[in-house]
Each structure stands twice: as structure tokens, then as C-alpha cells.
Write a protein that holds these residues in place. Structure first.
Motif, mmCIF file in Angstrom:
data_model
loop_
_atom_site.group_PDB
_atom_site.id
_atom_site.type_symbol
_atom_site.label_atom_id
_atom_site.label_comp_id
_atom_site.label_asym_id
_atom_site.label_seq_id
_atom_site.Cartn_x
_atom_site.Cartn_y
_atom_site.Cartn_z
ATOM 1 N N LYS A 40 34.834 56.185 40.363
ATOM 2 C CA LYS A 40 34.389 55.319 41.456
ATOM 3 C C LYS A 40 33.162 54.535 41.005
ATOM 4 C CE LYS A 40 32.715 55.748 46.234
ATOM 5 N NZ LYS A 40 32.450 56.735 47.303
ATOM 6 N N LEU A 41 33.234 53.210 41.144
ATOM 7 C CA LEU A 41 32.108 52.333 40.836
ATOM 8 C C LEU A 41 31.591 51.760 42.147
ATOM 9 C CD1 LEU A 41 33.716 50.276 37.906
ATOM 10 C CD2 LEU A 41 32.399 52.404 37.750
ATOM 11 N N THR A 42 30.290 51.842 42.371
ATOM 12 C CA THR A 42 29.716 51.297 43.604
ATOM 13 C C THR A 42 28.693 50.216 43.271
ATOM 14 O OG1 THR A 42 28.097 53.098 43.629
ATOM 15 C CG2 THR A 42 30.076 53.400 44.971
ATOM 16 N N GLY A 43 28.449 49.366 44.260
ATOM 17 C CA GLY A 43 27.527 48.259 44.064
ATOM 18 C C GLY A 43 28.070 47.223 43.099
ATOM 19 N N CYS A 44 29.401 47.042 43.089
ATOM 20 C CA CYS A 44 30.030 46.080 42.181
ATOM 21 C C CYS A 44 29.803 44.659 42.695
ATOM 22 C CB CYS A 44 31.527 46.340 42.066
ATOM 23 S SG CYS A 44 31.945 47.977 41.448
ATOM 24 N N VAL A 45 29.273 43.812 41.828
ATOM 25 C CA VAL A 45 29.036 42.401 42.155
ATOM 26 C C VAL A 45 29.744 41.564 41.098
ATOM 27 C CG1 VAL A 45 27.305 40.588 42.409
ATOM 28 C CG2 VAL A 45 26.811 42.902 43.238
ATOM 29 N N PHE A 46 30.692 40.753 41.547
ATOM 30 C CA PHE A 46 31.400 39.876 40.620
ATOM 31 C C PHE A 46 30.452 38.761 40.186
ATOM 32 C CE2 PHE A 46 34.895 41.983 42.792
ATOM 33 C CZ PHE A 46 35.653 42.383 41.695
ATOM 34 N N THR A 47 30.394 38.508 38.885
ATOM 35 C CA THR A 47 29.427 37.559 38.334
ATOM 36 C C THR A 47 30.018 36.178 38.087
ATOM 37 O OG1 THR A 47 29.893 38.368 36.099
ATOM 38 C CG2 THR A 47 28.040 39.387 37.288
ATOM 39 N N GLU A 48 31.282 36.006 38.434
ATOM 40 C CA GLU A 48 31.916 34.697 38.360
ATOM 41 C C GLU A 48 33.128 34.678 39.278
ATOM 42 O OE1 GLU A 48 34.492 35.527 34.296
ATOM 43 O OE2 GLU A 48 32.637 34.392 34.175
ATOM 44 N N LEU A 49 33.508 33.493 39.697
ATOM 45 C CA LEU A 49 34.660 33.313 40.572
ATOM 46 C C LEU A 49 35.579 32.276 39.948
ATOM 47 C CD1 LEU A 49 36.310 33.565 43.183
ATOM 48 C CD2 LEU A 49 34.747 31.901 44.222
ATOM 49 N N PRO A 50 36.761 32.684 39.465
ATOM 50 C CA PRO A 50 37.680 31.697 38.903
ATOM 51 C C PRO A 50 38.321 30.876 40.031
ATOM 52 C CG PRO A 50 38.635 33.898 38.761
ATOM 53 C CD PRO A 50 37.260 34.045 39.335
ATOM 54 N N LEU A 51 38.069 29.570 40.031
ATOM 55 C CA LEU A 51 38.653 28.694 41.052
ATOM 56 C C LEU A 51 39.968 28.089 40.579
ATOM 57 C CD1 LEU A 51 35.537 26.779 42.431
ATOM 58 C CD2 LEU A 51 36.877 28.559 43.567
ATOM 59 N N ILE A 52 39.976 27.589 39.351
ATOM 60 C CA ILE A 52 41.184 26.970 38.798
ATOM 61 C C ILE A 52 41.351 27.454 37.366
ATOM 62 C CG2 ILE A 52 42.314 24.800 38.178
ATOM 63 C CD1 ILE A 52 40.486 23.438 40.284
ATOM 64 N N ASP A 53 42.511 28.020 37.055
ATOM 65 C CA ASP A 53 42.793 28.480 35.698
ATOM 66 C C ASP A 53 44.294 28.686 35.564
ATOM 67 O OD1 ASP A 53 42.782 29.473 33.154
ATOM 68 O OD2 ASP A 53 41.679 31.308 33.616
ATOM 69 N N TRP A 54 44.995 27.650 35.100
ATOM 70 C CA TRP A 54 46.430 27.763 34.894
ATOM 71 C C TRP A 54 46.861 26.877 33.738
ATOM 72 C CZ3 TRP A 54 49.137 23.228 35.423
ATOM 73 C CH2 TRP A 54 48.567 22.216 36.203
ATOM 74 N N GLU A 55 48.057 27.174 33.222
ATOM 75 C CA GLU A 55 48.598 26.421 32.098
ATOM 76 C C GLU A 55 50.115 26.376 32.256
ATOM 77 O OE1 GLU A 55 48.569 26.900 27.246
ATOM 78 O OE2 GLU A 55 47.008 27.881 28.418
ATOM 79 N N LEU A 56 50.711 25.235 31.908
ATOM 80 C CA LEU A 56 52.156 25.077 32.024
ATOM 81 C C LEU A 56 52.901 26.150 31.229
ATOM 82 C CD1 LEU A 56 52.669 21.210 31.676
ATOM 83 C CD2 LEU A 56 52.773 22.591 33.757
ATOM 84 N N LYS A 57 53.959 26.644 31.823
ATOM 85 C CA LYS A 57 54.867 27.610 31.207
ATOM 86 C C LYS A 57 54.197 28.937 30.844
ATOM 87 C CE LYS A 57 58.091 24.146 29.591
ATOM 88 N NZ LYS A 57 58.990 23.718 28.550
ATOM 89 N N LYS A 58 53.093 29.264 31.524
ATOM 90 C CA LYS A 58 52.431 30.552 31.319
ATOM 91 C C LYS A 58 52.183 31.209 32.662
ATOM 92 C CE LYS A 58 50.292 29.975 26.902
ATOM 93 N NZ LYS A 58 49.159 30.303 26.078
ATOM 94 N N LEU A 59 52.302 32.509 32.687
ATOM 95 C CA LEU A 59 51.992 33.247 33.898
ATOM 96 C C LEU A 59 50.501 33.124 34.187
ATOM 97 C CD1 LEU A 59 54.051 36.508 33.315
ATOM 98 C CD2 LEU A 59 54.679 34.535 34.710
ATOM 99 N N ALA A 60 50.174 32.888 35.445
ATOM 100 C CA ALA A 60 48.767 32.738 35.826
ATOM 101 C C ALA A 60 48.100 34.110 35.924
ATOM 102 C CB ALA A 60 48.653 31.982 37.141
#
Length: 142
Positions: free
Chosen positions: A104-124
Motif C-alpha cells: 500500500k502506497l499513501t500520499g501518492c501525487v502524480f507529477t504529470e498529466l498526459p493530455l495527448i499521446d497517440w500514434e497511428l497504428k499503435k495501441l494507446a
């Protein structure tokens, strides 16, 4: 005790919960603790010693992108300048091993937020780095 290769744990049987919700699209999770150290010199010694002065707790979560989960979880608080923290529980239980490890991990803070990240013919996929304040081993494998 003899080494038994059938006991090597397979990550296929890993599970992750974020604030109690099962995240089935998880592909991998990693959490590490790195001691922060200072060098300690001593008279007459050629090799310096080391003193632990703190801990750095970081992690990474990778998921298949199946929805806008992360944008919904973090956008509003980030725009408002608020820090939101989460609890992560990881469970690894391979049937061939017979044991279960839960952390169990507590006090987890995400340090980045991916808004857009995709590529043709690849699973996102989405990759999120985070820091955490504390951890607790709930179950361990003997």
C-alpha cells in the motif's frame, strides 16, 4: 532450499487499486525508495562513509488508454492549483507460487498529466509518474 523455477512470479496476476477502484487497464507499476545520502569523511580513512539523510519515494504507472480517467481525476484540481493525493494498493499473486504480495502506497501525487499521446497504428498507452509519502507491506511472499 532448492531453487524452483516454477515459483518465479508472473506479473500477469498483478492487480492495482487506486483509492479503492480496480484499475484493470494497468500494464505495469513500479515504486522505488532511494535513500538520500551525504558523504561523511573521517580522519585517517581513505574511503568516505555515507549517512542517510532522507528518502525519495517515486513510482511509475503504465496503463492501456481506454478512457479519459486520468484527465477526469486530475484536471480540475490542477487548474485550481490544488494538490490531490491518492492511495495505491498493488497485489501480485501468481498461482504457481502460492503466495501473495500486497503493498500500500499513501500520499501518492502524480507529477504529470498526459493530455495527448497517440500514434497511428499503435495501441494507446499512458504513463504516469508519481511521488508517494509512505508505504506499508500488507502481505509478503515467503
Amino acid at each position: 532450499m532448492a531453487y524452483d523455477e516454477s515459483k518465479v512470479i508472473n506479473g500477469t496476476h498483478g492487480y492495482l487499486w487506486l483509492d479503492g477502484d480496480l484499475i484493470q487497464e494497468v500494464q505495469s507499476v513500479k515504486a522505488t525508495i532511494t535513500p538520500k545520502t551525504e558523504t561523511v569523511s573521517q580522519s585517517g580513512e581513505m574511503v568516505d562513509g555515507t549517512k542517510v539523510t532522507g528518502l525519495e519515494c517515486k513510482g511509475e504507472l503504465k496503463t492501456n488508454k481506454i478512457n479519459s480517467r486520468w484527465i477526469k481525476l486530475m484536471s480540475d484540481s490542477l487548474k485550481a492549483g490544488k494538490q490531490r493525493s491518492f492511495t495505491i494498493i498493488s497485489k501480485l499473486a501468481d498461482p504457481s507460487n502460492g503466495g501473495t504480495e500486497r503493498v500500500k502506497l499513501t500520499g501518492c501525487v502524480f507529477t504529470e498529466l498526459p493530455l495527448i499521446d497517440w500514434e497511428l497504428k499503435k495501441l494507446a498507452e499512458e504513463s504516469l509518474n508519481f511521488n508517494f509519502k509512505n508505504w506499508e507491506v500488507l502481505d509478503s511472499i515467503e
